[in-house]
Design a protein around this motif. Structure first.
Motif, mmCIF file in Angstrom:
data_model
loop_
_atom_site.group_PDB
_atom_site.id
_atom_site.type_symbol
_atom_site.label_atom_id
_atom_site.label_comp_id
_atom_site.label_asym_id
_atom_site.label_seq_id
_atom_site.Cartn_x
_atom_site.Cartn_y
_atom_site.Cartn_z
ATOM 1 N N LEU A 23 -27.139 132.536 43.491
ATOM 2 C CA LEU A 23 -26.899 133.976 43.412
ATOM 3 C C LEU A 23 -28.022 134.749 44.119
ATOM 4 C CD1 LEU A 23 -25.635 134.193 39.716
ATOM 5 C CD2 LEU A 23 -24.262 134.519 41.780
ATOM 6 N N ILE A 33 -20.937 141.062 49.605
ATOM 7 C CA ILE A 33 -20.421 142.384 49.977
ATOM 8 C C ILE A 33 -19.344 142.190 51.029
ATOM 9 C CG2 ILE A 33 -21.106 144.699 50.761
ATOM 10 C CD1 ILE A 33 -22.508 143.679 48.192
ATOM 11 N N ILE A 34 -18.225 141.619 50.609
ATOM 12 C CA ILE A 34 -17.139 141.464 51.585
ATOM 13 C C ILE A 34 -15.914 142.230 51.082
ATOM 14 C CG2 ILE A 34 -17.920 139.242 52.521
ATOM 15 C CD1 ILE A 34 -15.823 137.889 50.742
ATOM 16 N N PRO A 35 -15.138 142.821 52.007
ATOM 17 C CA PRO A 35 -13.954 143.583 51.580
ATOM 18 C C PRO A 35 -12.922 142.640 50.957
ATOM 19 C CG PRO A 35 -14.508 144.035 53.889
ATOM 20 C CD PRO A 35 -15.318 142.845 53.477
ATOM 21 N N HIS A 36 -12.376 143.030 49.813
ATOM 22 C CA HIS A 36 -11.463 142.124 49.114
ATOM 23 C C HIS A 36 -10.060 142.139 49.712
ATOM 24 C CE1 HIS A 36 -10.636 145.943 47.266
ATOM 25 N NE2 HIS A 36 -9.586 145.464 46.644
ATOM 26 N N TYR A 68 -10.380 138.995 34.349
ATOM 27 C CA TYR A 68 -11.699 139.568 34.072
ATOM 28 C C TYR A 68 -12.372 138.864 32.912
ATOM 29 C CZ TYR A 68 -9.734 143.511 36.729
ATOM 30 O OH TYR A 68 -9.170 144.319 37.665
ATOM 31 N N GLY A 196 -18.333 137.665 33.218
ATOM 32 C CA GLY A 196 -17.679 138.652 34.061
ATOM 33 C C GLY A 196 -16.521 138.121 34.897
ATOM 34 N N SER A 240 -6.784 144.051 42.065
ATOM 35 C CA SER A 240 -7.877 145.028 42.141
ATOM 36 C C SER A 240 -9.147 144.323 42.611
ATOM 37 C CB SER A 240 -8.102 145.668 40.769
ATOM 38 O OG SER A 240 -8.388 144.673 39.811
ATOM 39 N N THR A 241 -10.181 145.096 42.905
ATOM 40 C CA THR A 241 -11.429 144.489 43.396
ATOM 41 C C THR A 241 -11.986 143.557 42.324
ATOM 42 O OG1 THR A 241 -11.837 146.654 44.392
ATOM 43 C CG2 THR A 241 -13.583 145.017 44.599
ATOM 44 N N PRO A 242 -12.101 142.274 42.609
ATOM 45 C CA PRO A 242 -12.556 141.337 41.579
ATOM 46 C C PRO A 242 -14.072 141.156 41.618
ATOM 47 C CG PRO A 242 -11.909 140.092 43.475
ATOM 48 C CD PRO A 242 -11.798 141.557 43.868
ATOM 49 N N ASN A 243 -14.552 140.264 40.774
ATOM 50 C CA ASN A 243 -15.968 139.916 40.750
ATOM 51 C C ASN A 243 -16.232 138.906 41.875
ATOM 52 O OD1 ASN A 243 -18.521 138.915 40.123
ATOM 53 N ND2 ASN A 243 -18.238 139.438 37.967
ATOM 54 N N ILE A 244 -16.448 139.432 43.064
ATOM 55 C CA ILE A 244 -16.572 138.613 44.273
ATOM 56 C C ILE A 244 -17.730 137.615 44.151
ATOM 57 C CG2 ILE A 244 -17.113 138.747 46.754
ATOM 58 C CD1 ILE A 244 -15.535 141.455 46.756
ATOM 59 N N MET A 245 -18.818 138.101 43.574
ATOM 60 C CA MET A 245 -20.019 137.267 43.395
ATOM 61 C C MET A 245 -19.706 135.995 42.602
ATOM 62 S SD MET A 245 -23.548 138.417 41.457
ATOM 63 C CE MET A 245 -23.820 139.943 42.304
ATOM 64 N N GLY B 11 -15.599 150.085 50.724
ATOM 65 C CA GLY B 11 -15.731 149.372 49.455
ATOM 66 C C GLY B 11 -15.286 147.942 49.596
ATOM 67 N N PRO B 12 -15.923 147.011 48.881
ATOM 68 C CA PRO B 12 -17.202 147.182 48.189
ATOM 69 C C PRO B 12 -18.295 147.664 49.132
ATOM 70 C CG PRO B 12 -16.201 145.076 47.603
ATOM 71 C CD PRO B 12 -15.387 145.666 48.702
ATOM 72 N N LEU B 27 -32.188 137.441 37.432
ATOM 73 C CA LEU B 27 -31.723 136.046 37.454
ATOM 74 C C LEU B 27 -32.897 135.095 37.245
ATOM 75 C CD1 LEU B 27 -29.163 136.388 40.369
ATOM 76 C CD2 LEU B 27 -28.600 135.520 38.086
ATOM 77 N N TYR B 68 -13.088 146.576 33.416
ATOM 78 C CA TYR B 68 -13.323 145.543 34.411
ATOM 79 C C TYR B 68 -13.178 146.085 35.830
ATOM 80 C CZ TYR B 68 -12.358 142.488 30.387
ATOM 81 O OH TYR B 68 -12.345 141.856 29.181
ATOM 82 N N THR B 71 -8.831 150.163 38.390
ATOM 83 C CA THR B 71 -7.388 149.990 38.192
ATOM 84 C C THR B 71 -7.080 149.696 36.726
ATOM 85 O OG1 THR B 71 -7.590 148.828 40.301
ATOM 86 C CG2 THR B 71 -5.392 149.019 39.374
ATOM 87 N N SER B 195 -19.211 144.354 43.092
ATOM 88 C CA SER B 195 -17.944 144.585 42.397
ATOM 89 C C SER B 195 -17.884 143.800 41.087
ATOM 90 C CB SER B 195 -16.779 144.171 43.292
ATOM 91 O OG SER B 195 -16.908 142.818 43.681
ATOM 92 N N GLY B 196 -17.105 144.301 40.137
ATOM 93 C CA GLY B 196 -16.901 143.575 38.891
ATOM 94 C C GLY B 196 -17.136 144.374 37.632
ATOM 95 N N PRO B 242 -18.405 141.185 28.432
ATOM 96 C CA PRO B 242 -18.335 142.000 29.652
ATOM 97 C C PRO B 242 -19.241 141.449 30.754
ATOM 98 C CG PRO B 242 -19.932 142.957 28.191
ATOM 99 C CD PRO B 242 -19.479 141.662 27.544
ATOM 100 N N ASN B 243 -19.312 142.174 31.849
ATOM 101 C CA ASN B 243 -20.197 141.831 32.954
ATOM 102 C C ASN B 243 -21.600 142.333 32.609
ATOM 103 O OD1 ASN B 243 -21.562 141.649 35.419
ATOM 104 N ND2 ASN B 243 -19.624 141.800 36.539
#
Lengths: 361, 361
Positions: A23, A33-36, A68, A196, A240-245, B11-12, B27, B68, B71, B195-196, B242-243
Motif C-alpha cells: 500500500l 488514482i485510476i478512473p473506475h 462495500y 473497506g 459506483s466508484t469502488p475501493n480501488i486501493m 474523479g477519482p 500504515l 460507502y 451512490t 476512493s472508498g 467501515p473504511n
C-alpha cells in the motif's frame, strides 16, 4: 500502552506480511488514482479475479462482485433472491444479524437457532422455504461449519438456494464453492487487508432468480442490486466508484499467500495445525474454557469462557502489558468471553508466545 | 507513457498534499487496525466529525453518517424518505442516475430535465411531490447550482424535503447546509482522498420521516438504512465495519485544508479565482468551447465541447505527451467532450501550465 507485539483481534485483523509495504509503494507511485470507468480499472478487476479464482479454486460459473462490506452482501442477496420467506440457521450473533436483516427487509423468517455455544446440526435443519442462509463461522460463539458440512447441507437441500456468510473464515480454509449458491465475506479478517471492501460470489442461479423477480415487478434493491452488479461486471466495472486501493491489494495478498503457503490446501493445513495446538494448550489453563465443547469448534476464531469478572480483567491487563491484543466477547457477553483470532497472519510461534503470557498468570 | 505531471481527472482525484504521507505513516504505525466497536474508533469518528463540522460550518442539528459511496447515499435517502413519488431535477447524467435509482426502487418519478448543457432554472421547477432531489454539480455537463441558488430553492420549496447530491463540488465551495435536508457526497473528488468512502449529512426531518415510515410498516432498506445509521451514530459507531483508514484520513485532509486555505471562504475564493481564470483562457482556444454557455457554469468540473474527432484525439495525445491527464466525456459523449477538474489539489499554476500545452497545438 506498549506497542502491540501481536494483534489477535478477531477483526479488523493485523495486515498480512507485505500488505502495508504494498500500500505504501502504491501510494508513493499514485497507483490507486485510476478512473473506475477506464481500461486500467477493468484490467485490474480481471487480474484480481483471476488470482482469486486460481488460489481459492472458484468455479468459472461464479461471478465475483465487489461490495462495500460483508453486511452489504447480505442485504444484496436478501433483496435479490428472497421472495417472501427464508430459513436462517443461527449459531450466534452473526447468524442472528443475517436473520435480523431479512426481518428488516420484511421477509418472513424461519429461524433455527442453537443453544449458545453449541451447533445446529444438519439433521436438525428443516427448511420449508426455497432459500437457506447460514453463517460459516460465528465469531461471537466460535461455532463453524466445515467444507464437508456444507457438502452435506448441499446434498440435503438440493432444491434450495443456499447463501453463506463466510466473513470470519474465508481466506484461511478451503471451501468447495459449489456447495452453496452465494458466498459473502470481507477482506479485513482472514484476507489480511484493511477494512473497506466486501466480496460476493454468486452462481448463475442467483442471477437468474434476481432477474425473474425484477421481471415480475419486484424491487430487488438500488444501485448495488444483483443485476446492476452483474451488468457492470460483464465489462469488469462496478456500479459506483469502488475501493480501488483494496481491489489492487487483494491481488497482492493472494500472491503473498501463494508464496507463503503454496496453495489453498497448504494454507488450510497451516490453519488447522495452529487450531489443534491452540485447543490442546487451552485445556491446560484452569481459569478459562472453550465456549463450544461440541461439534464445529471454530478453526479461525477461538471463543473462551471466563467465569469471573476479576479474572477477565486480570487476563486482559496481563496480555496488554505484554503487548498482546485480543478481543472481548461480543455484545452482551463482552466481559464474559475472550476471543482470539487464528488468521493467516498468525504463526504457530505467535500462539506459543501468547500461551507463555497465559502461563505467567 | 511518461509519469503523469498533473492529474486533472474529474474523479477519482489526485490526492491532496500530504494525504499519501499521512496514509503511509498510518500504515507504518498500524494506526488503521482498530476494532470498530471499541472506544478508539468512536473517538476517531467524533474527532473527524468535529473537524468536518468546524471547517464546513455544518449546523449541529445535522448528523454525519459514513456511507460507502455517494451512490449508496442516494439509495439510503430514496428508501428512507420517499413514499410514492419524488421530483428529480436533472442537468445531466448524474441527475439522471439519481432519478433512475428512484425508478429502480419503484418510486414514481417526476423528472424535470434540461436541454444538454443548459440548466433548469428555479422558476422552471414545479414540484408536486413532498421530496425534491437535485445534483449540485453535474460532472457530465459542467452545470451547477450555487449556494445562493439553493437558498432560493429552499425558500420556494419550504414544505418539501430537499435532497442534494453534492459529489462533485462539496469540499471546494461553501454551501449553506440548512438550504437542504440531506447532502450526500464522497471523498475522492474535492476532498482529495482515495476512493472508498461516502458521506451523508441529514437533518432531524429526514430521521423523523424515516422513523414514521418504518412505524407505518414500510421497508426503508437494510443494514444501512437511515434509522440503523442513526442508531449506531448515537454511539459514534457504524452498522458494519467501515473504511477506518479513510475516516482517519478525512480528519487529516480537513486539517490540511485549514492550513492551506484558512477557512471554507478562503478555499472557495481559491476555487472561484481558478475557475474564472480557466473560463477566460478557454475563450482563446479556437478548437474547443465550453458546453454550458448559460447560467451555472461549473466551478469544479469544466466540460468542453470538441466538435471534431481528430481534434479530440490530437488534444488528448498532446496532453498525455506532456504528462497531463484529463477526463473524456461521460457515457455517449466520451469522444465529444473533454472534462477538466478544478479541485483543491489544483493550483492556478497547474492550470497555467495546462494552457501552455493547449497553446502549443
Amino acid at each position: 500502552m506498549p506497542k502491540t507485539v501481536k494483534n489477535f483481534n478477531v477483526g479488523p485483523s493485523e495486515l498480512f506480511h507485505g500488505v502495508a509495504d504494498f500500500l505504501i509503494d502504491g501510494l508513493k507511485n499514485d497507483d490507486f488514482i485510476i478512473p473506475h470507468r477506464g481500461p486500467a480499472f477493468s484490467e485490474m478487476y480481471k487480474n484480481t479475479e483471476k488470482a482469486f479464482y486460481d488460489f481459492f479454486e472458484i468455479p468459472d460459473d461464479y461471478s465475483l462482485f465487489f461490495t462495500y462490506s460483508a453486511t452489504e452482501g447480505m442485504d444484496i442477496l436478501i433483496e435479490g433472491v428472497v421472495d417472501d420467506s427464508i430459513t436462517h440457521i443461527s449459531n450466534g450473533d452473526f447468524g442472528d444479524l443475517f436473520s435480523d436483516l431479512s426481518k428488516t427487509l420484511q421477509k418472513d423468517v424461519n429461524l433455527i437457532k442453537n443453544i449458545r455455544g453449541s451447533r445446529v446440526e444438519v439433521d436438525e435443519m428443516i427448511v420449508p422455504t426455497d432459500v437457506l442462509a447460514l453463517t460459516a463461522n460465528d465469531t461471537s460463539t466460535g461455532v463453524e461449519y466445515t467444507s464437508e458440512d456444507f457438502k452435506e447441507i448441499r446434498n440435503k437441500f438440493s432444491e434450495q438456494l443456499i447463501l453463506v456468510d463466510a466473513t470470519s473464515s474465508f481466506g484461511a480454509l478451503y471451501y468447495d464453492i459449489s456447495s452453496a449458491d452465494a458466498w459473502l465475506f470481507s477482506v479485513q479478517k482472514n484476507l489480511g487487508l484493511p477494512s473497506g471492501l466486501g466480496l460476493l460470489l454468486v452462481n448463475d442461479k442467483i442471477i437468474q432468480k434476481a432477474g425473474k423477480r425484477q421481471e415480475n415487478g419486484v424491487n430487488i434493491g438500488g444501485h448495488h442490486n444483483i443485476l446492476s452488479l452483474n451488468s457492470f461486471y460483464s465489462n469488469y466495472q462496478t456500479p459506483s466508484t469502488p475501493n480501488i486501493m483494496l481491489i489492487q491489494a487483494l491481488a497482492f495478498v493472494i500472491g503473498a499467500y501463494k508464496a507463503h503457503f503454496g496453495d489453498i490446501y497448504g494454507l488450510e493445513k497451516y490453519t488447522l495445525e495452529k487450531a489443534e495446538y491452540f485447543y490442546s494448550m487451552i485445556e491446560k489453563i484452569d481459569t478459562v474454557s472453550v465456549l463450544n465443547t461440541g461439534k464445529g469448534k471454530s478453526k479461525t476464531t477461538f471463543v473462551l469462557d471466563v467465569p469471573d469478572g476479576d479474572v477477565y480483567d486480570y487476563i486482559f491487563s496481563l496480555l496488554q502489558g505484554e503487548g498482546y491484543s485480543v478481543s472481548p466477547g461480543y455484545g452482551k457477553f463482552k466481559e464474559k468471553n475472550i476471543r482470539v483470532a487464528n488468521f493467516p497472519i498468525h504463526s504457530r510461534n505467535d500462539i506459543e508466545e501468547l500461551f507463555k503470557v497465559f502461563h505467567h498468570q
